[in-house]
Design an enzyme around this catalytic site. Sequence first.
Site, PDB file in Angstrom:
ATOM      1  N   GLU A  57       0.809  -1.216   0.000  1.00  0.00           N
ATOM      2  CA  GLU A  57       0.000   0.000   0.000  1.00  0.00           C
ATOM      3  C   GLU A  57       0.846   1.272   0.000  1.00  0.00           C
ATOM      4  O   GLU A  57       1.814   1.395   0.754  1.00  0.00           O
ATOM      5  CB  GLU A  57      -0.923   0.006   1.210  1.00  0.00           C
ATOM      6  CG  GLU A  57      -1.897   1.169   1.234  1.00  0.00           C
ATOM      7  CD  GLU A  57      -3.050   0.935   2.171  1.00  0.00           C
ATOM      8  OE1 GLU A  57      -4.112   0.473   1.698  1.00  0.00           O
ATOM      9  OE2 GLU A  57      -2.891   1.175   3.388  1.00  0.00           O
ATOM     10  N   LYS A  59       0.584   4.714   1.198  1.00  0.00           N
ATOM     11  CA  LYS A  59      -0.186   5.523   2.160  1.00  0.00           C
ATOM     12  C   LYS A  59       0.766   6.473   2.864  1.00  0.00           C
ATOM     13  O   LYS A  59       1.614   6.042   3.641  1.00  0.00           O
ATOM     14  CB  LYS A  59      -0.899   4.625   3.177  1.00  0.00           C
ATOM     15  CG  LYS A  59      -1.685   5.389   4.224  1.00  0.00           C
ATOM     16  CD  LYS A  59      -2.482   4.461   5.122  1.00  0.00           C
ATOM     17  CE  LYS A  59      -1.601   3.713   6.099  1.00  0.00           C
ATOM     18  NZ  LYS A  59      -2.399   2.954   7.098  1.00  0.00           N
ATOM     19  N   LYS A 120      -8.241   2.864  -3.056  1.00  0.00           N
ATOM     20  CA  LYS A 120      -8.555   2.808  -1.625  1.00  0.00           C
ATOM     21  C   LYS A 120      -9.151   4.143  -1.181  1.00  0.00           C
ATOM     22  O   LYS A 120      -8.471   5.171  -1.176  1.00  0.00           O
ATOM     23  CB  LYS A 120      -7.272   2.509  -0.840  1.00  0.00           C
ATOM     24  CG  LYS A 120      -7.484   2.330   0.666  1.00  0.00           C
ATOM     25  CD  LYS A 120      -7.767   0.884   0.989  1.00  0.00           C
ATOM     26  CE  LYS A 120      -7.782   0.672   2.505  1.00  0.00           C
ATOM     27  NZ  LYS A 120      -6.426   0.556   3.054  1.00  0.00           N
ATOM     28  N   GLU A 169     -14.742  -5.059   2.281  1.00  0.00           N
ATOM     29  CA  GLU A 169     -14.077  -5.066   3.583  1.00  0.00           C
ATOM     30  C   GLU A 169     -15.079  -5.223   4.719  1.00  0.00           C
ATOM     31  O   GLU A 169     -16.078  -4.508   4.800  1.00  0.00           O
ATOM     32  CB  GLU A 169     -13.305  -3.762   3.762  1.00  0.00           C
ATOM     33  CG  GLU A 169     -12.630  -3.616   5.115  1.00  0.00           C
ATOM     34  CD  GLU A 169     -11.862  -2.321   5.224  1.00  0.00           C
ATOM     35  OE1 GLU A 169     -10.866  -2.170   4.482  1.00  0.00           O
ATOM     36  OE2 GLU A 169     -12.256  -1.460   6.028  1.00  0.00           O
ATOM     37  N   ASN A 189     -10.683  -6.512   7.800  1.00  0.00           N
ATOM     38  CA  ASN A 189      -9.818  -5.444   8.290  1.00  0.00           C
ATOM     39  C   ASN A 189      -9.492  -5.704   9.758  1.00  0.00           C
ATOM     40  O   ASN A 189     -10.387  -5.812  10.594  1.00  0.00           O
ATOM     41  CB  ASN A 189     -10.501  -4.082   8.136  1.00  0.00           C
ATOM     42  CG  ASN A 189      -9.525  -2.930   8.248  1.00  0.00           C
ATOM     43  OD1 ASN A 189      -8.410  -3.094   8.739  1.00  0.00           O
ATOM     44  ND2 ASN A 189      -9.936  -1.756   7.803  1.00  0.00           N
ATOM     45  N   GLU A 219      -6.305  -7.476   6.016  1.00  0.00           N
ATOM     46  CA  GLU A 219      -5.885  -6.080   5.841  1.00  0.00           C
ATOM     47  C   GLU A 219      -5.439  -5.453   7.161  1.00  0.00           C
ATOM     48  O   GLU A 219      -6.120  -5.594   8.173  1.00  0.00           O
ATOM     49  CB  GLU A 219      -7.050  -5.242   5.305  1.00  0.00           C
ATOM     50  CG  GLU A 219      -7.736  -5.782   4.068  1.00  0.00           C
ATOM     51  CD  GLU A 219      -8.995  -5.005   3.782  1.00  0.00           C
ATOM     52  OE1 GLU A 219      -9.008  -3.771   3.951  1.00  0.00           O
ATOM     53  OE2 GLU A 219     -10.008  -5.633   3.408  1.00  0.00           O
ATOM     54  N   SER A 220      -4.310  -4.783   7.121  1.00  0.00           N
ATOM     55  CA  SER A 220      -3.839  -3.915   8.197  1.00  0.00           C
ATOM     56  C   SER A 220      -3.218  -4.672   9.376  1.00  0.00           C
ATOM     57  O   SER A 220      -3.605  -5.788   9.690  1.00  0.00           O
ATOM     58  CB  SER A 220      -4.966  -3.017   8.731  1.00  0.00           C
ATOM     59  OG  SER A 220      -5.540  -2.250   7.713  1.00  0.00           O
TER      60      SER A 220
END
Length: 269
Positions: A57, A59, A120, A169, A189, A219-220
């Site tokens: 990603e 970001k 995103k 998500e 997530n 995710e994350s």
Amino acid sequence: MADILEKIVAYKKQEVERYKKELSQETLMKRVFDFNKGRTESMKSALIGSNTGIIAEFKRKSPSKGWINKEASPSIVPKSYQDYGAAALSILTDTHFFGGTGVNIRSARLSKVIIPILYKNFIVDEYQIYQARLTGASAILLIAACLTKEQCRDYIEKAHEIDLEVLLEMHTEEDTEYAELGPDMYGVNNRNLGTFETDVNNSLQLISRLPADGVKVSESGISDPTVVKQLRDCGYRGFLIGENFMKEPDPGLALASFIAQVQALNVQV
């Protein structure tokens, strides 16, 4: 929805209305249909066939951490991610909270990024789906907590009409009721969008509520290669990782080091 997510969604709705005043949805749609020259790269297929499964990603900022890497270039970092083995990319396009923009995806494409790119953002209006297609994205993120089930169903259909895939998500057991809508990919997530705290166990706890044959993405909050092995062993095929790479001076090299560590664990991919 908790405090931070409510704030983001409220701002996003106002933002979309401003966009509509500057460029009508009819004009935007016409541009999309003029631009649409065939299918984009399939993110779902890329994850199935990947030897990493990593969605790297881009970001630069977050509401909880502030600036992570303010000087990172969308013309350099995404291409570096591709060169060092990412299966796909995720690029933040929200400006107010994450310091992103749709232009970042165009910049990545101009730098010869050919792997799939996830748009995103916090999508609350179909207008944003057309915006995503114009950037050169391959897929969009839909967040169950931001949408009714009817909205989500409509947006999945709309995305497919213009050759975009959907990563749906979810964060809670309640969210997993949306899985029946049949998105292209099922995301869990690990970050609570209200508090922005992360717990990778969330992916382990919710996977049994997702279709066994679905392409699942965690995710994350992933910063340990052993966690990738654990998640892959239980059925995940995609691993969205951003801050762990972006906080480093060279995000691409950070990705390369991470992949090497995963491979050293003899992860079968």
